[in-house]
Design a protein around this motif. Structure first.
Motif, short mmCIF file in Angstrom:
data_model
loop_
_atom_site.label_atom_id
_atom_site.label_comp_id
_atom_site.label_asym_id
_atom_site.label_seq_id
_atom_site.Cartn_x
_atom_site.Cartn_y
_atom_site.Cartn_z
N GLY A 449 0.76 -1.29 0.01
CA GLY A 449 0.00 0.25 -0.10
C GLY A 449 0.92 1.29 0.08
N ARG A 450 2.04 1.30 -0.35
CA ARG A 450 2.87 2.39 -0.51
C ARG A 450 3.24 2.90 -1.80
NH1 ARG A 450 8.38 1.65 -0.12
NH2 ARG A 450 8.27 -0.72 0.03
N MET A 451 2.82 4.17 -1.90
CA MET A 451 3.04 4.66 -3.28
C MET A 451 4.44 5.44 -3.12
SD MET A 451 1.09 5.58 -6.13
CE MET A 451 -0.37 6.68 -6.35
N THR B 14 20.14 -5.93 -2.54
CA THR B 14 20.47 -4.62 -1.80
C THR B 14 19.30 -3.44 -2.05
OG1 THR B 14 22.63 -5.14 -2.27
CG2 THR B 14 22.25 -2.80 -1.50
N HIS B 15 18.79 -3.31 -0.88
CA HIS B 15 17.90 -2.09 -1.06
C HIS B 15 18.38 -0.63 -0.91
CE1 HIS B 15 14.31 -4.46 -1.29
NE2 HIS B 15 14.69 -5.18 -0.22
N GLY B 16 17.74 0.37 -1.56
CA GLY B 16 18.54 1.53 -1.37
C GLY B 16 19.92 1.73 -1.74
N ARG B 21 21.36 2.18 2.51
CA ARG B 21 21.44 1.00 1.90
C ARG B 21 21.40 -0.16 2.73
NH1 ARG B 21 25.46 -1.41 -2.06
NH2 ARG B 21 26.42 -3.31 -0.96
N VAL B 22 20.65 -1.14 2.29
CA VAL B 22 20.45 -2.33 3.36
C VAL B 22 20.73 -3.60 2.42
CG1 VAL B 22 18.59 -3.72 4.64
CG2 VAL B 22 18.61 -1.33 4.35
N ASP B 23 21.63 -4.34 3.18
CA ASP B 23 21.58 -5.56 2.13
C ASP B 23 20.77 -6.78 2.67
OD1 ASP B 23 24.02 -4.90 0.52
OD2 ASP B 23 25.32 -5.15 2.40
N ALA B 24 19.52 -6.76 2.01
CA ALA B 24 18.57 -7.49 2.58
C ALA B 24 18.77 -9.17 2.35
CB ALA B 24 17.22 -7.26 1.86
N LEU B 25 19.35 -9.45 1.38
CA LEU B 25 19.89 -10.82 1.01
C LEU B 25 21.19 -10.91 0.87
CD1 LEU B 25 17.01 -12.77 -0.95
CD2 LEU B 25 17.91 -12.96 1.34
N GLY B 42 13.28 -16.94 10.40
CA GLY B 42 13.95 -16.21 10.71
C GLY B 42 13.42 -14.90 11.48
N ARG B 43 14.14 -13.98 11.92
CA ARG B 43 13.71 -12.92 12.74
C ARG B 43 13.20 -11.69 11.81
NH1 ARG B 43 17.91 -10.88 17.00
NH2 ARG B 43 18.54 -12.98 18.06
N SER B 44 12.18 -10.87 12.19
CA SER B 44 11.70 -9.98 11.67
C SER B 44 12.73 -9.14 10.88
CB SER B 44 10.82 -9.10 12.23
OG SER B 44 10.38 -7.91 11.58
N GLY B 45 12.86 -8.66 9.45
CA GLY B 45 13.99 -8.22 8.86
C GLY B 45 14.99 -8.97 8.33
N SER B 46 14.77 -10.28 8.59
CA SER B 46 16.06 -11.04 8.15
C SER B 46 15.99 -11.32 6.63
CB SER B 46 15.99 -12.36 8.81
OG SER B 46 14.67 -13.29 8.52
N GLY B 47 15.06 -10.92 5.80
CA GLY B 47 15.18 -11.17 4.62
C GLY B 47 13.99 -11.93 3.96
N LYS B 48 13.15 -12.69 4.77
CA LYS B 48 12.40 -13.52 4.09
C LYS B 48 11.38 -13.09 3.17
CE LYS B 48 10.41 -13.89 8.49
NZ LYS B 48 10.98 -13.05 9.19
N THR B 49 10.91 -11.92 3.42
CA THR B 49 9.89 -11.38 2.37
C THR B 49 10.65 -11.14 1.09
OG1 THR B 49 8.34 -10.58 3.84
CG2 THR B 49 8.20 -9.50 1.93
N THR B 50 11.98 -10.46 1.21
CA THR B 50 12.68 -10.15 0.08
C THR B 50 12.94 -11.31 -0.83
OG1 THR B 50 13.79 -8.51 1.33
CG2 THR B 50 14.75 -9.39 -0.73
N LEU B 51 13.17 -12.47 -0.11
CA LEU B 51 13.69 -13.85 -0.68
C LEU B 51 12.37 -14.25 -1.46
CD1 LEU B 51 15.76 -16.42 -1.00
CD2 LEU B 51 14.31 -17.41 0.65
N1 LIG Z 1 11.83 -1.56 -0.40
C1 LIG Z 1 12.59 -1.57 0.70
N2 LIG Z 1 13.53 -0.59 0.84
C2 LIG Z 1 14.63 -0.48 1.54
N3 LIG Z 1 14.81 -1.63 2.42
C3 LIG Z 1 13.97 -2.37 2.36
C4 LIG Z 1 12.93 -2.64 1.43
N4 LIG Z 1 12.31 -3.85 1.54
C5 LIG Z 1 13.17 -4.32 2.59
N5 LIG Z 1 13.99 -3.65 3.28
C6 LIG Z 1 14.95 -4.33 4.04
O1 LIG Z 1 15.38 -5.44 3.75
C7 LIG Z 1 15.46 -6.25 5.06
C8 LIG Z 1 14.79 -7.44 4.71
O2 LIG Z 1 13.32 -7.14 4.81
P1 LIG Z 1 12.26 -8.10 4.77
O3 LIG Z 1 12.65 -9.29 3.50
O4 LIG Z 1 10.87 -7.61 4.51
O5 LIG Z 1 12.06 -9.11 5.91
P2 LIG Z 1 11.39 -9.86 6.76
O6 LIG Z 1 10.12 -10.32 5.57
O7 LIG Z 1 12.16 -11.28 6.79
O8 LIG Z 1 10.69 -9.28 7.79
C9 LIG Z 1 14.92 -5.30 6.12
O9 LIG Z 1 16.18 -4.70 6.78
C10 LIG Z 1 14.21 -4.12 5.51
O10 LIG Z 1 14.36 -3.09 6.08
#
Ligand SMILES: Nc1ncnc2c1ncn2[C@@H]1O[C@H](COP(=O)(O)OP(=O)(O)O)[C@@H](O)[C@H]1O
Ligand SMILES: [Mg+2]
Lengths: 896, 239, 240
Positions: A449-451, B14-16, B21-25, B42-51
């Motif tokens: 839901g982010r624009m 890598t996000h941002g 800059r965040v190395d998500a994976l 994995g804990r929140s923020g560990s990159g699960k959703t990113t994967l």
């Molecule tokens: N669109 C984004 N821009 C910047 N950072 C992001 C973005 N999406 C995720 N991150 C960062 O990447 C990391 C992994 O996020 P995410 O995969 O959502 O974790 P999880 O699902 O395991 O909780 C987090 O540190 C998060 O802050």
């Protein structure tokens, strides 16, 4: 293909699910379309199509043979010739005469066989039956009303028949509900032709498949033999050789004595340097110059083909309805755009979900565009239906308004297609940007839901300015040219100018949001929200801006017009009545002087506080002095105008001074000074019959054009011994007369002026401003509704962290105020620019006794505009603040 | 050995940029075989959703590659990626899984119809799918007429409808109570036993335990993998 | 039809500090699983319960009906869905102890030589008492994994995070196995599920505890993830 259908299905479902928003948008589209249809219908109703024009002249026949200046025998000759040429072609005779009938006034009297198929449609039978036998008559409703008769009654129309006539039917002309028409039995006019003092005009209607060919051959036959048969012999035969240059037909009309007179003239000295021209002029005076011009009998042909080939007055009423809707739809496009931009943001998760399920960019665009298309079509369709409904319901009203009987639906397909197409195009355009934005959001952001906050596009400002510049260029160039295309180009230019300026709203909002850190919380939220959701807020600003253009241009035009009017004096007061002369019994003579009785008659009708019956002197007040280097509207030289049309100078009698009631004027006259009733208080000089006198000008409101502008003391009367005088009367009323009183005064047969403050231009414009302010409010509330729907989600959080429920009101109030302010910042330069561009093309001057003004000069009412610009955003904000609801304390359950 | 239906090689994201800059994976390798259920914890923020986003062709990796059904996603155009999402992988999220304006059956048939299938055929497949998740009678209900658990069932049915064989579920039970969560996991398990493959993101050990393999992420890296005994009879001394 | 059964191989002693082995038998398949000794503050009481449990179980059965040794063994086994495989000798011994303690009385042997037992008033009260007592879970303090972690912290023989990883991996594996068993259980055998759930929840609790220990470790400056050595992920790779 199926994929698109699936995307479209989602679109239709979305439209159905968000019922409130859909209905809102459908109405938004439907209203202008409906209006367009009605306006188009009315315009169509008030102008005749070629077919209809043909019907008024030909009925159901194919050719009208008009017997011009007919002499006995022509009609029979035509009948027999047609009979010879084509037995299948039928001939129907039709006669008309304009007769003055006691109790009715001027009436068009017809004689035709109503039951003859050829005359069908020439007249409509509203009631009863066609007159067929001697003593029968049909009349139009107007005549019936004036004579107070109905079908079955008996009337006496002495001019038309010595006997009583029975009214057997009510008739009307096909496209006119009014008018005095009397239809008597077939050939009814023939018997009275001799006794009428007006000519009876005869036509022969030819009908049949060969009628038009027959008409051609008939024309040839007339030229070859008919003319010889029915044209007179020349008075002097052969034509004298000196007069060889004289037109043959004109020669035929000259009497013997006249011919010799012309010959004499040619040989005398009087003819001057160009005797041929002198003779030709005298000859045409002889033939056409007298009371009853002579003419040769002739045949004129009007064929159906000719009628159909000529366009009607307004080429296509569809054009008008399209124009009317376009204007409204520009506005609708902006509001729809805002609504969709908001809706898209709210549905971001759904869009993300579609993307995650494999919807491509195109599919997503289709779901948004499809919804727009759907809403546009439903809106347009319902607009058409509503428009038609209104048109049908208001038919009697419209018939009266356009003075014509409407046959059939009254609205043509072309009236409908234009608005519908414009509606669809504008809605699609409005939806295009949100659709593009929606399809561009990365799926992962959409799912959350982010624009993503995008930086403003670099091209927006240059493109906006470019558009505006091209618009200015187009308008000024097209205004100077006179081709038909120019009108269209002016419109296109204006739209470009407005659109270009509207484009810059987005970057302005973006840069304004950088100031957010400097302001308190609510304001910061407003600035940030408008900066982040630019698709929605910029469109909202544009929508408000377009509406604000109206009052801004209106006050500017009003100020400019007032300034220009001032060169002719102050505006006329509504309670002054100037009686200039009275009619004599003979309607053509207006020049009887005003008498005490005339004044008394007026005083009997309307309460009068003061009356002055005074003499005016026929003096030349100013020379027709040419002003160097100036051109008038029609390109000629500019003259210093006279103070009024005729009677420019009056003697400052006690009565008159009392009636005017201006102490300065009274004092000056008493001091023996010449006084000018002008626009300001100053010393001046007045030229009377070539001599200059010192004078004093005072700002006095008098009836423009009728009141003398120069007053002289009675003592000066001796300076102008032989000048003719004329009495006129100035009546100062307690109040402006009512309509009834005014009509009553009119019926006295007086030439009078004033007594009315005919709505001055500035009043009209102020009313327009008021109306547009109302529209601003409506538009702002629509836009607020749209924004509110979107920001409510965020407000819920804000309320949850401890803001009071009234924060919503503060936020929305600030938001609308801010958007109105930005709109105002754009609208002021744009509005002034529009006025400037449109007036810059006029390169003439307004010249009056009190000055000169360039027509292209624009007077900007800065104080009014400044107040407007400062007060409106605040009041809009406050109005929103007080009218919207506080946020609910318990968040409503959201449907997932 | 069967070919993996989904395979990730040295995957990094890598996000941002700059300070954000965040190395998500960081260099993750993972294979998913047909019939396999793999849990990612994995804990929140560990990159699960990113994967998961990477696996589902929703996002592009910064390094490494994703191969779905033998296609390297990096070589595909946007159109083709959308097609991968239509026919190869299905997503289930924690919430808002269904388009509110479409009925359950329509939600399920949406990817098929978007892919150009005839509506009637798509509807038939959708109904079959609904039967498989034991929601036979609810084809024409709208999402707001379904419970949270039923909505997730519909989402799972959609994730595996027609040709789709990889289910990507991101905390599908996050918004549900325990008993319902259990039934959802049971459903996913049974769909996998029936031949589908699934990547399940969860931070609940008890739910992760339904998987054949549990991959534990930490700071974008694989920290550990634990494997279910292939057959319960095999004796494994893990101490 | 597969009849799951659970056989306790070891650890019937009231106090156990070594791993407990459980043989889980499902139909023809069986699984040797070890329940780590940290369960000793749960499981020993349970196992103690088993030892005690036979006594209390038989007593409860007698309250319902009188019966002879073999019949009582059968009843008890079916009541626990065959998760208890009782030794007939154990049953007779326990019945004799019940009689010795005055909780039951024996009747003279019947024609087949079977001795029938019935409950006494005293026995009825004892059964009611047993039901009313909570199971004692409070014997925490000195289990092996706690000891291992504490040793890792002070001795540096191994990084504590590694200890946790290994432990977590093995428990996760167990949890997966239990869950698999649970999902394989086609006919909702109540007792079997009860027992599995017990194991699952225990394992889950253990994992939670490890998670907590790990975040406590993060707070220790010397062991926060940035300072402590980090295992390369590749070394943990297990390819199926
Ligand atoms: N669109 C984004 N821009 C910047 N950072 C992001 C973005 N999406 C995720 N991150 C960062 O990447 C990391 C992994 O996020 P995410 O995969 O959502 O974790 P999880 O699902 O395991 O909780 C987090 O540190 C998060 O802050
Ligand atoms: Mg996540």
């Amino acid at each position: 293909m199926n994929g698109r259908r699936a995307a479209f299905k989602v679109a239709t479902r979305n439209a159905r699910r968000n019922r409130k928003r859909t209905i809102f948008l459908v109405l938004l589209v439907a209203v202008p379309v409906g209006l367009g249809v009605v306006v188009g219908g009315i315009v169509r109703a008030s102008s005749l199509s070629p077919q209809e024009s043909a019907q008024t002249a030909l009925g159901a026949a194919d050719v009208q043979v008009y017997l011009y200046a007919a002499v006995p025998g022509v009609s029979e000759w035509v009948r027999s010739t047609v009979g010879d040429l084509s037995p299948a072609t039928s001939v129907t005779e039709l006669r008309q005469a304009g007769v003055r009938i006691p109790g009715v006034g001027f009436a068009q009297v017809w004689d035709l066989d109503g039951s003859d198929p050829a005359t069908e449609g020439l007249l409509l039978l509203l009631d009863g039956d066609w007159p067929r036998a001697d003593g029968e008559v049909a009349v139009s409703p107007t005549v019936a009303e004036r004579l107070n008769v109905d079908v079955g009654d008996v009337v006496e129309l002495q001019d038309l028949s010595t006997n009583e006539l029975e009214v057997v039917g009510l008739i009307s002309r096909p496209f006119s509900s009014e008018g005095s028409d009397i239809l008597i039995q077939p050939r009814g006019l023939v018997s009275v032709e001799g006794s009428l003092d007006v000519p009876v005009e005869s036509s022969l209607l030819l009908s049949g498949s060969e009628a038009e060919e027959v008409a051609d051959q008939l024309g040839a036959a007339w030229y070859n033999e008919g003319q010889q048969l029915y044209w007179p012999e020349p008075a002097v035969d052969p034509k004298p050789s000196e007069l060889a240059f004289l037109d043959d037909q004109m020669y035929l009309l000259l009497a013997e004595a006249e011919i010799y007179e012309l010959v004499d003239l040619l040989e005398s000295q009087e003819a001057g340097s160009d005797p041929v021209a002198a003779v030709q002029q005298l000859a045409s005076e002889m033939v056409y110059g007298s009371g009853s011009p002579r003419s040769l009998p002739d045949l004129y042909f009007n064929t159906r083909t000719q009628w159909l080939a000529q366009g009607s007055v307004i080429d296509d009423p569809g054009f008008v309805s399209t124009g009317a809707s376009t204007l409204l739809l520009v506005e609708v496009a902006f509001i729809t755009g805002a609504a969709f931009a908001a809706g898209t943001r709210r549905r971001l998760r759904e869009i993300g979900l579609m993307g995650a399920n494999g919807a491509s960019v195109k599919h997503i665009r289709i779901t948004v565009l499809g919804e727009g298309l759907l809403i546009g079509s439903v809106g347009a369709l319902s607009g058409v239906l509503v428009g038609l409904g209104v048109f049908v319901l208001a038919r009697p009203l419209i018939q009266r308004y356009v003075s014509r009987v409407l046959v059939g639906v009254g609205v043509a397909i072309s009236d409908v297609i234009g608005p519908v197409v414009v509606a669809l195009v504008s809605v699609l355009l409005a939806v295009w940007i949100p659709a593009r934005t929606a399809s561009k959001v990365p799926i992962t952001s959409a799912l959350q839901g982010r624009m993503p906050a995008l930086a403003p596009r670099k091209w927006v400002i240059p493109v906006g300015i470019g558009c505006a510049a091209v618009g200015v260029l187009l308008v000024s160039v097209s205004l100077a040219s006179e081709s038909g295309l120019a009108n269209v180009l002016v419109g296109v230019g204006a739209v470009l100018l407005v659109g270009g300026v509207a484009l810059t709203a987005s970057p302005i909002l973006a840069s304004a949001s950088r100031l957010a850190n400097q302001v308190p919380a609510a304001g910061r939220l407003v600035l940030r929200d408008s900066g982040r959701n630019r698709t929605r807020s910029a469109v909202a600003v544009a929508a408000i801006m377009v509406i604000l253009l109206a009052p801004i241009t209106a006050v500017t035009v009003a100020a400019t017009t007032t300034e220009k009017d001032l060169v002719y004096g102050l505006p006329s007061p509504g309670n002054h009545l100037v009686l200039a002369s009275s009619f004599s019994v003979d309607l053509s003579d207006y020049s009887n002087p005003i008498s005490e009785q005339d004044v008394a008659a007026v005083e009997a009708i309307v309460p009068v506080t003061r009356t002055a019956l005074f003499d005016t002197l026929d003096l030349r007040v100013a020379t027709n002095e040419m002003i160097e280097g100036q051109e008038s509207q029609d390109g000629g030289p500019v003259f210093v105008a006279n103070f009024s049309d005729g009677d420019d100078v009056a003697v400052g009698t006690e009565d008159l001074l009392a009636a005017l009631g201006d102490p300065g004027v009274t004092a000056s006259i008493a001091a023996g000074e010449v006084v000018v009733l002008g626009i300001e208080s100053k010393e001046t000089r007045v030229n009377l019959n070539g001599r200059e006198y010192p004078a004093h000008e005072y700002p006095v409101e008098v009836v423009k054009w009728s009141m003398p502008r120069v007053l002289i003391p009675e003592a000066m009367l001796g300076l102008f011994p032989d000048v003719p005088t004329r009495p006129i009367a100035l009546l100062v009323l307690e109040r402006s007369p009512t309509n009834d009183e005014y009509n009553e005064i009119s019926s006295l047969g007086l030439a009078f002026n004033g007594g009315r403050s005919p709505m001055s231009d500035s009043t009209a414009y102020l009313i327009a401003s008021g109306v547009s302010l109302l529209v601003v409010l409506i538009v702002v509330s629509l836009v607020t509704a749209v924004s509110a729907a979107e920001v409510d989600e965020e407000l819920r959080t804000i309320v949850a962290v401890g803001a009071p429920g009234s924060f919503r009101r503060r936020f929305l109030g600030l938001l609308t105020g801010y958007q109105t302010l930005v709109a105002m910042l754009l609208a002021v330069p744009l509005g002034l620019g529009l006025v400037w561009v449109f007036s810059s093309a006029q390169d003439f001057v307004y010249a009056g006794p009190f000055g000169l003004v360039q027509a292209s000069a624009v007077t900007v009412p800065w104080p009014q505009i400044a107040v407007f610009a400062a007060v409106l955003p605040i009041s809009i904000g406050v109005l929103t603040l007080t009218s919207v609801r506080s946020a609910p304390v318990t968040p409503p359950r959201r449907a997932s | 050995m069967t070919e993996p239906i989904l395979s990730m090689r040295r995957l990094g994201k890598t996000h941002g940029v700059g300070a954000q800059r965040v190395d998500a994976l960081v260099s993750v390798d993972l294979d998913l075989l047909p019939g396999e259920l793999v849990a990612i914890t994995g804990r929140s923020g560990s990159g699960k959703t990113t994967l998961l986003n990477m696996a589902g062709a929703l996002d592009e990796p910064t390094t490494g590659e994703v191969i779905v059904d033998g296609q390297n996603l990096a070589t595909l155009s946007k159109q083709e990626l959308a097609r991968v999402r239509r026919v190869s992988v299905g997503y289930v999220f924690q919430q808002f899984n269904l388009l509110p304006s479409l009925t359950a059956a329509e939600n399920i048939s949406l990817p098929l119809e978007l892919d150009g299938m005839k509506p009637a055929l798509a509807r038939e497949l959708a109904e079959k799918s609904l039967d498989e998740v034991e929601l036979g009678g609810m084809a024409d209900r709208y999402p707001d007429q379904l419970s949270g658990g039923e909505q997730q069932r519909v989402a799972i049915a959609r994730g595996l409808v027609g040709p789709r064989s990889v289910l990507l579920a991101d905390e599908p039970t996050g918004a549900l109570d325990e008993a319902t969560s259990e039934s959802i996991l049971k459903l996913i398990r049974s769909r996998c036993d029936a031949g589908a493959a699934a990547l399940l993101v969860t931070h609940e050990p008890a739910y992760a335990a339904w998987a054949d393999r549990v991959v534990r992420l930490r700071d974008g890296r694989v920290e550990g993998i634990s494997v279910r005994s292939k057959t319960p009879s095999s004796t494994a001394d893990l101490s | 039809m597969s009849v799951p059964s659970c056989e306790l191989l070891r650890g019937l002693e009231p106090v156990i500090s070594a791993p407990i082995w459980v043989r889980v038998v499902v139909g023809k398949k069986s699984l040797d699983a070890h329940i780590l000794s940290m369960y000793y503050w749960y499981i020993p009481s349970m196992y103690g319960g088993f030892v005690v449990g036979i006594k209390e179980g038989l007593l409860c059965l007698l309250v319902k009906n009188e019966g002879h040794g073999y019949q009582l063994k059968q009843d008890l086994e079916s009541a626990t869905s065959d998760t208890w495989q009782l030794n007939i000798g154990q049953v007779y011994t326990t019945l004799q102890r019940l009689e010795r303690d005055g909780l039951a009385t024996s009747h003279s042997p019947d024609a087949d030589g079977r001795v029938t037992y019935s409950v006494t008033d005293h026995g009825r009260a004892a059964a009611r008492d047993w039901m009313a007592q909570p199971v004692d879970l409070a014997a925490a303090g000195r289990d092996e994994i706690s000891l291992k972690l504490l040793m890792a912290l002070v001795s540096g023989v191994e990084h504590p995070r590694r200890v946790i990883e290994v432990q977590r991996g093995s428990i996760m594996g167990l949890l997966q196995d239990y869950t698999a068993l649970k999902s394989d259980n086609a006919h909702d055998d109540f007792a079997w599920l009860l027992y599995l759930d017990r194991l699952i929840f225990s394992a889950e609790a253990e994992l939670r505890w490890l998670e907590r220990v790990e975040s406590r470790l993060d707070d220790l400056p010397a062991f926060s993830p940035t300072v402590g050595e980090k295992q390369p992920a590749e070394s943990m790779e297990v390819t199926p």
